[in-house]
Structure formats: structure tokens, C-alpha cells
Design a protein around this motif. Structure first.
Motif, PDB file in Angstrom:
ATOM      1  N   ASP A 268       8.740  -1.073  13.295  1.00  0.00           N
ATOM      2  CA  ASP A 268       8.256  -0.488  12.193  1.00  0.00           C
ATOM      3  C   ASP A 268       7.822  -0.647  11.946  1.00  0.00           C
ATOM      4  N   HIS A 269       6.379   0.470  11.323  1.00  0.00           N
ATOM      5  CA  HIS A 269       5.678   0.658  10.667  1.00  0.00           C
ATOM      6  C   HIS A 269       6.271  -0.474   9.722  1.00  0.00           C
ATOM      7  N   LYS A 270       7.179  -0.289   8.624  1.00  0.00           N
ATOM      8  CA  LYS A 270       7.190  -0.939   6.897  1.00  0.00           C
ATOM      9  C   LYS A 270       7.752  -2.302   7.647  1.00  0.00           C
ATOM     10  N   GLU A 271       8.057  -3.548   7.021  1.00  0.00           N
ATOM     11  CA  GLU A 271       8.818  -4.841   7.927  1.00  0.00           C
ATOM     12  C   GLU A 271      10.276  -4.606   5.981  1.00  0.00           C
ATOM     13  N   PHE A 272      11.069  -3.808   7.113  1.00  0.00           N
ATOM     14  CA  PHE A 272      12.354  -4.249   6.174  1.00  0.00           C
ATOM     15  C   PHE A 272      13.943  -4.101   7.238  1.00  0.00           C
ATOM     16  N   SER A 273      14.707  -5.073   6.805  1.00  0.00           N
ATOM     17  CA  SER A 273      15.846  -5.113   7.845  1.00  0.00           C
ATOM     18  C   SER A 273      17.038  -3.658   8.520  1.00  0.00           C
TER      19      SER A 273
ATOM     20  N   LEU B 168       7.503   8.868  13.427  1.00  0.00           N
ATOM     21  CA  LEU B 168       7.184  10.293  12.897  1.00  0.00           C
ATOM     22  C   LEU B 168       6.465  10.267  12.208  1.00  0.00           C
ATOM     23  N   PHE B 169       7.301  10.200  10.814  1.00  0.00           N
ATOM     24  CA  PHE B 169       7.301   9.741   9.302  1.00  0.00           C
ATOM     25  C   PHE B 169       8.390   9.387   8.434  1.00  0.00           C
ATOM     26  N   ASP B 170       7.925   9.050   7.332  1.00  0.00           N
ATOM     27  CA  ASP B 170       9.063   8.361   6.148  1.00  0.00           C
ATOM     28  C   ASP B 170       9.115   9.215   5.396  1.00  0.00           C
ATOM     29  N   ILE B 171      11.216   9.307   5.001  1.00  0.00           N
ATOM     30  CA  ILE B 171      11.955  10.267   3.559  1.00  0.00           C
ATOM     31  C   ILE B 171      12.071   9.367   2.666  1.00  0.00           C
ATOM     32  N   GLU B 172      11.364   9.291   1.751  1.00  0.00           N
ATOM     33  CA  GLU B 172      11.683   8.148   0.587  1.00  0.00           C
ATOM     34  C   GLU B 172      12.256   9.253  -0.567  1.00  0.00           C
ATOM     35  N   ASP B 173      13.116   8.828  -1.758  1.00  0.00           N
ATOM     36  CA  ASP B 173      13.520   9.160  -2.654  1.00  0.00           C
ATOM     37  C   ASP B 173      12.625   8.230  -3.899  1.00  0.00           C
ATOM     38  N   PRO B 174      11.025   8.991  -4.380  1.00  0.00           N
ATOM     39  CA  PRO B 174      10.208   8.861  -5.245  1.00  0.00           C
ATOM     40  C   PRO B 174      10.806   8.183  -6.543  1.00  0.00           C
ATOM     41  N   GLU B 175      12.174   8.014  -6.460  1.00  0.00           N
ATOM     42  CA  GLU B 175      12.432   7.900  -7.912  1.00  0.00           C
ATOM     43  C   GLU B 175      13.190   6.172  -7.779  1.00  0.00           C
TER      44      GLU B 175
ATOM     45  N   VAL C  48      16.004   5.250  10.952  1.00  0.00           N
ATOM     46  CA  VAL C  48      16.179   4.162  10.758  1.00  0.00           C
ATOM     47  C   VAL C  48      16.611   3.496   9.844  1.00  0.00           C
ATOM     48  N   HIS C  49      16.922   3.313   8.749  1.00  0.00           N
ATOM     49  CA  HIS C  49      17.512   2.835   7.492  1.00  0.00           C
ATOM     50  C   HIS C  49      17.897   0.973   7.499  1.00  0.00           C
ATOM     51  N   GLY C  50      16.582   1.125   6.206  1.00  0.00           N
ATOM     52  CA  GLY C  50      16.916   0.175   5.585  1.00  0.00           C
ATOM     53  C   GLY C  50      17.109   0.172   3.890  1.00  0.00           C
ATOM     54  N   SER C  51      15.928  -0.711   3.325  1.00  0.00           N
ATOM     55  CA  SER C  51      15.611  -0.257   2.000  1.00  0.00           C
ATOM     56  C   SER C  51      14.848   1.359   1.643  1.00  0.00           C
ATOM     57  N   ASP C  52      14.284   1.408   2.980  1.00  0.00           N
ATOM     58  CA  ASP C  52      13.232   3.043   3.277  1.00  0.00           C
ATOM     59  C   ASP C  52      14.118   3.816   4.475  1.00  0.00           C
ATOM     60  N   CYS C  53      13.927   4.510   4.701  1.00  0.00           N
ATOM     61  CA  CYS C  53      14.292   5.421   5.799  1.00  0.00           C
ATOM     62  C   CYS C  53      13.260   6.460   6.172  1.00  0.00           C
ATOM     63  N   SER C  54      12.959   6.243   7.554  1.00  0.00           N
ATOM     64  CA  SER C  54      11.934   6.405   8.239  1.00  0.00           C
ATOM     65  C   SER C  54      12.477   7.013   9.964  1.00  0.00           C
ATOM     66  N   ILE C  55      11.745   8.028   9.704  1.00  0.00           N
ATOM     67  CA  ILE C  55      12.414   9.319  11.134  1.00  0.00           C
ATOM     68  C   ILE C  55      11.252   8.848  12.416  1.00  0.00           C
ATOM     69  N   HIS C  56      12.068   8.237  13.278  1.00  0.00           N
ATOM     70  CA  HIS C  56      10.640   8.294  15.207  1.00  0.00           C
ATOM     71  C   HIS C  56      11.879   9.572  15.855  1.00  0.00           C
ATOM     72  N   ARG C  57      10.747   9.569  17.280  1.00  0.00           N
ATOM     73  CA  ARG C  57      11.586  10.359  18.340  1.00  0.00           C
ATOM     74  C   ARG C  57      12.447   9.979  18.507  1.00  0.00           C
ATOM     75  N   HIS C  58      13.225  10.758  19.466  1.00  0.00           N
ATOM     76  CA  HIS C  58      14.570   9.569  20.123  1.00  0.00           C
ATOM     77  C   HIS C  58      14.185   8.623  21.351  1.00  0.00           C
ATOM     78  N   ASP C  59      13.027   8.593  21.982  1.00  0.00           N
ATOM     79  CA  ASP C  59      11.990   7.733  22.580  1.00  0.00           C
ATOM     80  C   ASP C  59      11.294   6.116  21.409  1.00  0.00           C
TER      81      ASP C  59
ATOM     82  N   GLN D  27       9.428  18.896   4.257  1.00  0.00           N
ATOM     83  CA  GLN D  27      10.565  16.757   4.718  1.00  0.00           C
ATOM     84  C   GLN D  27      10.222  16.589   3.215  1.00  0.00           C
ATOM     85  N   LYS D  28      11.389  16.708   3.134  1.00  0.00           N
ATOM     86  CA  LYS D  28      11.693  15.620   1.501  1.00  0.00           C
ATOM     87  C   LYS D  28      12.846  15.608   0.357  1.00  0.00           C
TER      88      LYS D  28
END
Length: 589
Positions: free
Chosen positions: A17-22, A52-59, A37-48, A97-98
Motif C-alpha cells: 500500500d502507498h501508506k505504511e500502516f499495519s 484506487l483511492f483512500d477513504i478517510e474520516d477528516p476528524e 484494506v484497513h489499518g489506522s486508515d483505509c484504502s480501496i483497491h481493485r480485486h487484483d 467518495q467520502k
């Protein structure tokens, strides 16, 4: 992330992942297009695995523990260690996408430990290590209802059609909830339990089945004792709560009491045959004569008497001016009558028990030095043992009405007594948890049973006489003792007050009714006794571990878990130490 071919066992690709989190949680959408893909943040990938993109809680940001896609694959629902549930749009359809909305579960324990979404995307069910599971509306995250347990809920499951949700708890029970009834009724329905404290348990004579009722509940429930499951439910006549039940010896008729009336039903159909009602006459307890032709009933206030009814017509055959709180029928048509009250009785009525003939009305008396608090009859119906307020037990011969002996040894009021099936052993329990096993032959104490912390309320031998079951008034557990040496061999936690207990003579099963409405069925077989480590602190309590293996057989596993029952709510009443019996337990909730 590493993608594997689970047929060949070979690694297909490795993706960073482009972010280095467990990475804690991976979730694939139902259409296999998205990988969350979930850790302290969440990112969305294709099945392969392509990012694709990140989804985050800004607060805020917390480690995600569970997530689910909605069935239309347009939104992602997450639960985290802070007890927050968040709803994210994926930029598909009407959803941007938010983060759309979030909600925090109330209570002390916060972490989301399980999360489900119904197939119609209507509800979200969350477990958070609390005594309830939460149901939220999936579109608004508004709290809809709570699904309560006695202790921590830590696992959820759902039927394929989404109509039933199962909640599993540390109280060792699984509860089943009808999700389709949310919003249509005041509360979600329990499937296999009473909605209130169990009031009666009645066993059939020729089938291993039990019929139960509960306070303020208007139905009978019929249980298969061996299988440990609910067979069917039947309404109580006139939509009343039934507080007393007896069944004829041929299992063809049931007599029940509700309010100022009593009724007769035909079994197994529960078809109403007759209803009888008499103004200001309320039967509080009753038994049938051996020929099933007469009903002997204790009548409460204002009359305070014993009435004998014709079961077919409901007419009063005779009335006896004696107060009664307990009646036991003998095979010869005589019945024992007891009047018990907790406070001091200046009239002396509680110091005398009567034996009355149900056909002739002849009354014979058994006098004691103080109030009789409990009694039991031997299986051959020749002897009577009484536990008294003066700390003594009185043993009588029923045929000759002669006093045999007084058993002394208790330091307080004797609250519960019973005979073993072979009549060679007597069990007695008193205040402060004191309990003894006595030799009927020598009238001496064989063993002192130590373990209960409050007043003994129930004592019951297993049908083979090898084990003794005991409960206490404020103890939320059942103790099982080995009769031969008085050693404690099992402790089964009920997590609720024990209201009623019956023992099936057809099989080695105890049927227990609890205050929270559950029915528990407990069996102790003729066991190969298991050796366990009494000092193993991993079990969480002193010398009665929760479970242990037996021998090398995979099916020989120990599971934790009187003919006399505890007193009704409306009455006042106050081997080797390393061996455990094989048992099987089914808790019906």
C-alpha cells in the motif's frame, strides 16, 4: 499484501500500500470489484490489488476491526477500536467518495468486535464487548434497538435470508432474534425462551418432554429434554399467566391455574376441555389423586383452606379448614399438607404437618419442635424427613405415624431436604450455605458439603443416586457433588437466579428454569471421571475448572454446566477431589 493461489499454494503477487500502516482487516465486495484494506486508515483497491483511492474520516482515525460492503457495493461500513461505526461512499451511483456519517456506540466497552449488515442493506448489527448488541439503521446510522444478554456479546451470525440474527455471549448462550419484527413490535422476539421468569416446569410421565410456563407470559412451551430443543408453543386459555400445572398419570390431561380459575386441557393438542371459576376462591397449588379423578387444592386468601374437587365437573366434594402452602400426594390416596411462613408463628400451625386421606378426610398429625421449612418423602413412601427452624431434622415413619429420630448437626435453620433414590442417604441444606449428607441407617453425618455462599434452596439426587445437585438462594450456579465421598465435581454457572428445577426419571436430565426466561437442560451420565489440575489459574476460578478433556476419546469432553424445586416466588423460604463427571449441557434461550 500477498495474493495466493489456494489450489497450488503459490504466491501470485505482492502488493504494498502507498501508506505504511499495519494491515488489520481485508474485505472484498460482493461483486469482487473492490478490496478494502484497513489499518489506522483505509484504502480501496481493485480485486487484483491495484490501488484506487483512500477513504478517510477528516476528524479522527482509529484502527478498523471489522468492515462490510453493502449488498449493492456502493458503500463501505467500518467498525473500529473506539466503538465508532462509519459509513463511506465509494463514488458509485448516488454516493460520493467520502465519509457519509458516523456514530459512536454507547457504554463503557467501545471496541467493535463483530459487525453485520442485513442482505437488504436495512440494518447494521454491531457487537462491542458489552451486554447488548446494537442495531442501527444502515442509511442514517440511527440506533433502532438493542439485543440484550446477561454478559458480554462477542460474536454475531445471520441466516442467509437475513431474517434471524444470532448473538453469542460469554454467558455460554446463543440468542436468536427475529429481525423482521423490528419496528412492528415493542421489542424483538426471542425464539426459544420465555420473556419472563420461569414459573413452572412439569414433566410428562411417559415421554421425555417438559412443559414450562413463565410469569406474565400467556403460553405453554413444550421441550424435548433429550434433544434440548423447543418443540412447540400453545396459548394459555383466556390469555392469562399460568402459575401452577399438573398432568394426569396417562399424560392425556393438563390441569392449570390462572387467577381465580382453573382449567383442564386435552394433551397433546392443548385443547380446552373445561374451565372452572368460583368467586373469591383462588387455588394456589394442587395435586391429583392417584386415580386422576380428584383435584386436591390449597386455597389462598381470604378462605385459607384445602378443597377437594371432582376433576370432571369442577364441583367441590369437601372442604378442610387447614392452611396450606405445600401438598404431596401418596400412592394410597393420603396426602401430606404443610403450612409454612417465614416469621414466628404464635398459633403453632407451622409446627404441625398433616396426613389427610383424599377420600375419607381422615386427618393425622406430625408435630415438631419448631416451624417445618421443608420436607421430603422416601421413594418407597414409608418415611418422611422434615427440616425445621430449630436446626434439626425429624425422621418419621408414615405408616405408623411414629417418630424415628431427630438428626442434629446444623448450626442454622434447615431449608431443604431430600432422600436418595435408594433411601439410604438424606441430604439437608441450611442457612449460610451449610449442607450435609446423612446416613439414614445410622442417622449420622457422612459428609459436609462446602461451596455455597448463601442459603441452600434446592437439593436433588440424580436418578442413579450417584450425584447430588444443589443450588442456593443468591448463588447464580448449580453445584454437583459425588455422593460416595461428598466431593464437589462440577460447578455450572447460570448467570441468572434459579427459579425452578425438575429431574426426569426417564433419563438422567435436570431441567432448570431461570429468572431471565431461559430453560437449561443438564445431564450427568455414569461417567469416566476426569483428572484435572485444581491449581490451574487459567480456568478463572479456584478448584472447579470450566472444562477438561477425558481420556483420549474426542467425544469425551466435560462441559460446564430435585425432583424438588425451589420455592415459588410468592412463597417465603427462606471420589477424588480431582475428578469431574462427564456431562452434556444444552441451554435453551
Amino acid at each position: 499484501m500477498i495474493f495466493w493461489d489456494f489450489v497450488t499454494g503459490e504466491a501470485i503477487r505482492r502488493v504494498e500500500d502507498h501508506k505504511e500502516f499495519s494491515i488489520w482487516v481485508l474485505q472484498i465486495s460482493g461483486d469482487n470489484n473492490y478490496l478494502a484494506v484497513h489499518g489506522s486508515d483505509c484504502s480501496i483497491h481493485r480485486h487484483d490489488g491495484k490501488y484506487l483511492f483512500d477513504i478517510e474520516d477528516p476528524e479522527s482515525s482509529s484502527t478498523v476491526t471489522y468492515s462490510n460492503f453493502t449488498s449493492d457495493n456502493t458503500r463501505l461500513i467500518t467498525g473500529n477500536v473506539s466503538g465508532e461505526i462509519k459509513l463511506f461512499g465509494l463514488g458509485v451511483g448516488d454516493f460520493e467518495q467520502k465519509m457519509i456519517k458516523k456514530v459512536e456506540c454507547d457504554g463503557d466497552a467501545k471496541q467493535i468486535v463483530d459487525l453485520l449488515v442485513t442482505p437488504d442493506d436495512k440494518y447494521i448489527i454491531a457487537a462491542t464487548r458489552q451486554e447488548t448488541a446494537f442495531v442501527f439503521a444502515a442509511d442514517t446510522l440511527n440506533l433502532v434497538t438493542k439485543l440484550p444478554h446477561i454478559t458480554t456479546v462477542d460474536k454475531l451470525a445471520m441466516t442467509l435470508d437475513g431474517s434471524r440474527v444470532l448473538t453469542a455471549s460469554e454467558d455460554k448462550n446463543v440468542r436468536v432474534w427475529d429481525i423482521t419484527k423490528i419496528g412492528k413490535e415493542a421489542r424483538t422476539a426471542h425464539i426459544d425462551k420465555h420473556d419472563n421468569s420461569v414459573s413452572t416446569i412439569t414433566l410428562l410421565h411417559h415421554k421425555d418432554e417438559a412443559i414450562t410456563t413463565a410469569y406474565q407470559c400467556n403460553e405453554f412451551k413444550v421441550w424435548d429434554i433429550k434433544m434440548g430443543k423447543l418443540l412447540r408453543s400453545h396459548p394459555i386459555p383466556n390469555d392469562k399467566s399460568c402459575y401452577e400445572v399438573v398432568i394426569t398419570s396417562d399424560d392425556r390431561r393438563l390441569v392449570g391455574a390462572a387467577g381465580y380459575q382453573w382449567f383442564v386441557l386435552q394433551l397433546p393438542e392443548f385443547k380446552l376441555l373445561n374451565t372452572f371459576k368460583e368467586r373469591f376462591v383462588q387455588p394456589t397449588h394442587f395435586v391429583l389423586t392417584p386415580d386422576d379423578q380428584r383435584l386436591v387444592a390449597g386455597i389462598g386468601q381470604p378462605e385459607f383452606s384445602i378443597r377437594i374437587y371432582d376433576l370432571s365437573t369442577g364441583e367441590t366434594i369437601s372442604k378442610i379448614q387447614l392452611r396450606s402452602t405445600g401438598i404431596t400426594m401418596l400412592p394410597n390416596g393420603n396426602f401430606l399438607n404443610q403450612y409454612r411462613q417465614q416469621m414466628y408463628d404464635s398459633t403453632g400451625k407451622t409446627k404441625v404437618m398433616q396426613m389427610i386421606n383424599a377420600y375419607t378426610g381422615l386427618v393425622q398429625e406430625f408435630s415438631h419442635g419448631d416451624r417445618v421449612l421443608d420436607y421430603a418423602v422416601s421413594s418407597d413412601h414409608t418415611k418422611l424427613i422434615c427440616g425445621c427452624s430449630d436446626k434439626d431434622l425429624d425422621l418419621w415413619h408414615l405408616t405408623s405415624q411414629s417418630h424415628i429420630a431427630t438428626l442434629k448437626g446444623h448450626s442454622g435453620r434447615v431449608l431443604s431436604v431430600c432422600f436418595s433414590p435408594d433411601n439410604q442417604t438424606i441430604a439437608s441444606g441450611a442457612v449460610d450455605g451449610e449442607a450435609f449428607l446423612w446416613s439414614e441407617e445410622t442417622k449420622e453425618i457422612l459428609h459436609s458439603l462446602k461451596g455455597h455462599e448463601s442459603d441452600i434452596s434446592t437439593m436433588m439426587f440424580s436418578s442413579d443416586g450417584k450425584y447430588l445437585f444443589t443450588t442456593a438462594e443468591k448463588d447464580l450456579y448449580i453445584m454437583v457433588w459425588l455422593v460416595v465421598n461428598g466431593n464437589r465435581v462440577m460447578k455450572y454457572n447460570t448467570y441468572s437466579t434459579i427459579c425452578y428445577m425438575r429431574f426426569s426419571s426417564l433419563s438422567n436430565h435436570a431441567v432448570v428454569g431461570l429468572e431471565d426466561g431461559r430453560i437449561v437442560i443438564l445431564r450427568v451420565d455414569d461417567p469416566k471421571l476426569a483428572t484435572v489440575n485444581k491449581d490451574d489459574s487459567r480456568h478463572g476460578y479456584r478448584d472447579y475448572p470450566k472444562a477438561a478433556p477425558v481420556d483420549d476419546a474426542s467425544d469425551n469432553v466435560i462441559h460446564q454446566g430435585n425432583n424438588r424445586s425451589p420455592k415459588r416466588k410468592d412463597e417465603t423460604k427462606a471420589g477424588n477431589p480431582k475428578q469431574k463427571p462427564k456431562s452434556s449441557l444444552c441451554s435453551l434461550v
